[in-house]
Design a protein around this motif. Structure first.
Motif, PDB file in Angstrom:
ATOM      1  N   UNK A  87       0.852  -1.184   0.000  1.00 20.39           N
ATOM      2  CA  UNK A  87       0.000   0.000   0.000  1.00 20.39           C
ATOM      3  C   UNK A  87       0.889   1.236   0.000  1.00 20.39           C
ATOM      4  N   UNK A  88       0.505   2.237  -0.784  1.00 24.96           N
ATOM      5  CA  UNK A  88       1.218   3.515  -0.838  1.00 24.96           C
ATOM      6  C   UNK A  88       0.310   4.618  -0.301  1.00 24.96           C
ATOM      7  N   UNK A  89       0.827   5.375   0.657  1.00 24.87           N
ATOM      8  CA  UNK A  89       0.140   6.564   1.170  1.00 24.87           C
ATOM      9  C   UNK A  89       0.966   7.768   0.726  1.00 24.87           C
ATOM     10  N   UNK A  90       0.385   8.632  -0.090  1.00 23.53           N
ATOM     11  CA  UNK A  90       1.118   9.784  -0.626  1.00 23.53           C
ATOM     12  C   UNK A  90       0.594  11.079  -0.031  1.00 23.53           C
ATOM     13  N   UNK A  91       1.494  11.918   0.466  1.00 29.62           N
ATOM     14  CA  UNK A  91       1.111  13.221   1.011  1.00 29.62           C
ATOM     15  C   UNK A  91       1.155  14.255  -0.115  1.00 29.62           C
ATOM     16  N   UNK A  92      -0.014  14.617  -0.598  1.00 30.29           N
ATOM     17  CA  UNK A  92      -0.162  15.507  -1.735  1.00 30.29           C
ATOM     18  C   UNK A  92      -0.562  16.901  -1.272  1.00 30.29           C
ATOM     19  N   UNK A  93      -1.201  17.645  -2.154  1.00 29.02           N
ATOM     20  CA  UNK A  93      -1.585  19.038  -1.905  1.00 29.02           C
ATOM     21  C   UNK A  93      -3.095  19.180  -1.980  1.00 29.02           C
ATOM     22  N   UNK A  94      -3.664  19.974  -1.075  1.00 30.30           N
ATOM     23  CA  UNK A  94      -5.098  20.213  -1.045  1.00 30.30           C
ATOM     24  C   UNK A  94      -5.682  20.482  -2.428  1.00 30.30           C
TER      25      UNK A  94
END
Length: 272
Positions: A87-94
């Motif tokens: 599983x990949x959790x990516x911290x992106x932008x609003x």
């Protein structure tokens, strides 16, 4: 085992701490690893060994030009596929940040995450309350900004780290989900009121001139910061969403208090 990239950075280290506080088995990865960390240099593909990891928390490597950021993210996602990450959790932008000067690398990475074939969750992080407060400029007995009367749905870095830990510690219920993690709208005037000082709005042109004269800023940073000011000033970044509090299971930290503390820390006498 959960692996958090960028574990020597502010968000990465806070996410790793939040995971461990929840009792999750997690380790950090970094170009400059500390004790118990795995060396991960996104520019050195040989170092991208993700074997033995079940979940990857990909903290955006956004401190570069877009092409370099995308290449780094593509390399680590290729390694995730090769090494069987679950599983990949990516911290992106609003979502509201689509018009910002640094949005493209995030949206391209989201496409890469979806195209990887791996289970994924995308955390569209709002702009930090710490950043908002830190961008206020002290002048005499008050603060200045190019934000005008605009508000930012700011969120504390600690809440974003905790939300990432919630998802990464049990990712299956969050598979294929995109969360918009934003907070309560805050204005520069409100921060100034909390500080007990006046706020003076400056023009975007004046702000850009100051940025271009600021020592130490890299070429991509002045337009990035100017785009934040433009977005806040014209009301593009003040929208709210319930996803953050839903994930946390509690009220979010007060972004006004967080922004005020950050602004206070930059007050000239604070460093004396």
């Amino acid at each position: 085992m959960i692996l958090v990239t960028g574990a020597n950075g502010n968000l990465g280290s806070a996410t790793l701490a939040a995971l461990r506080a929840r009792g999750a088995v997690a380790m950090g990865g970094s170009r400059t690893p500390g004790e118990g960390m795995r060396r991960l240099d996104f520019d050195d593909h040989v170092s991208l060994d993700l074997a033995g990891m079940s979940t990857l928390v990909l903290i955006s490597a956004g401190y570069a030009e877009d092409d370099q950021v995308v290449a780094r993210h593509a390399a680590v996602l290729d390694a995730a596929v090769r090494d069987g990450i679950g599983h990949v959790v990516y911290t992106s932008l609003t979502t509201a940040g689509d018009h910002l000067g640094f949005a493209l690398a995030h949206r391209v990475t989201e496409r890469l995450v979806r195209a990887s074939g791996l289970p994924w969750t995308i955390l569209r992080n709002g702009l930090y309350a710490e950043l908002f407060g830190g961008l206020l400029m002290w002048a005499g007995n008050g603060v200045e900004s190019a934000f005008g009367d605009g508000a930012l749905a700011a969120v504390s870095r600690g809440d974003l780290a905790e939300a990432a830990a919630v998802v990464a510690s049990d990712p299956a219920p969050h598979s294929g989900r995109v969360y918009d993690l934003v907070g309560t709208p805050v204005t520069a005037g409100q921060v100034a009121d909390e500080l007990g000082v006046a706020h003076r709005a400056i023009s975007l042109g004046e702000y850009r001139r100051r940025l271009l004269q600021t020592p130490g800023l890299l070429p991509f940073q002045p337009p990035m910061l100017a785009s934040i000011a433009t977005g806040i000033r014209h009301g593009f970044l003040d929208g709210t969403a319930p996803h953050l509090t839903d994930l946390l299971g509690r009220a979010a930290r007060d972004p006004l208090a967080t922004a005020t503390a950050a602004a206070s820390a930059t007050r000239p006498e604070a460093s004396v």
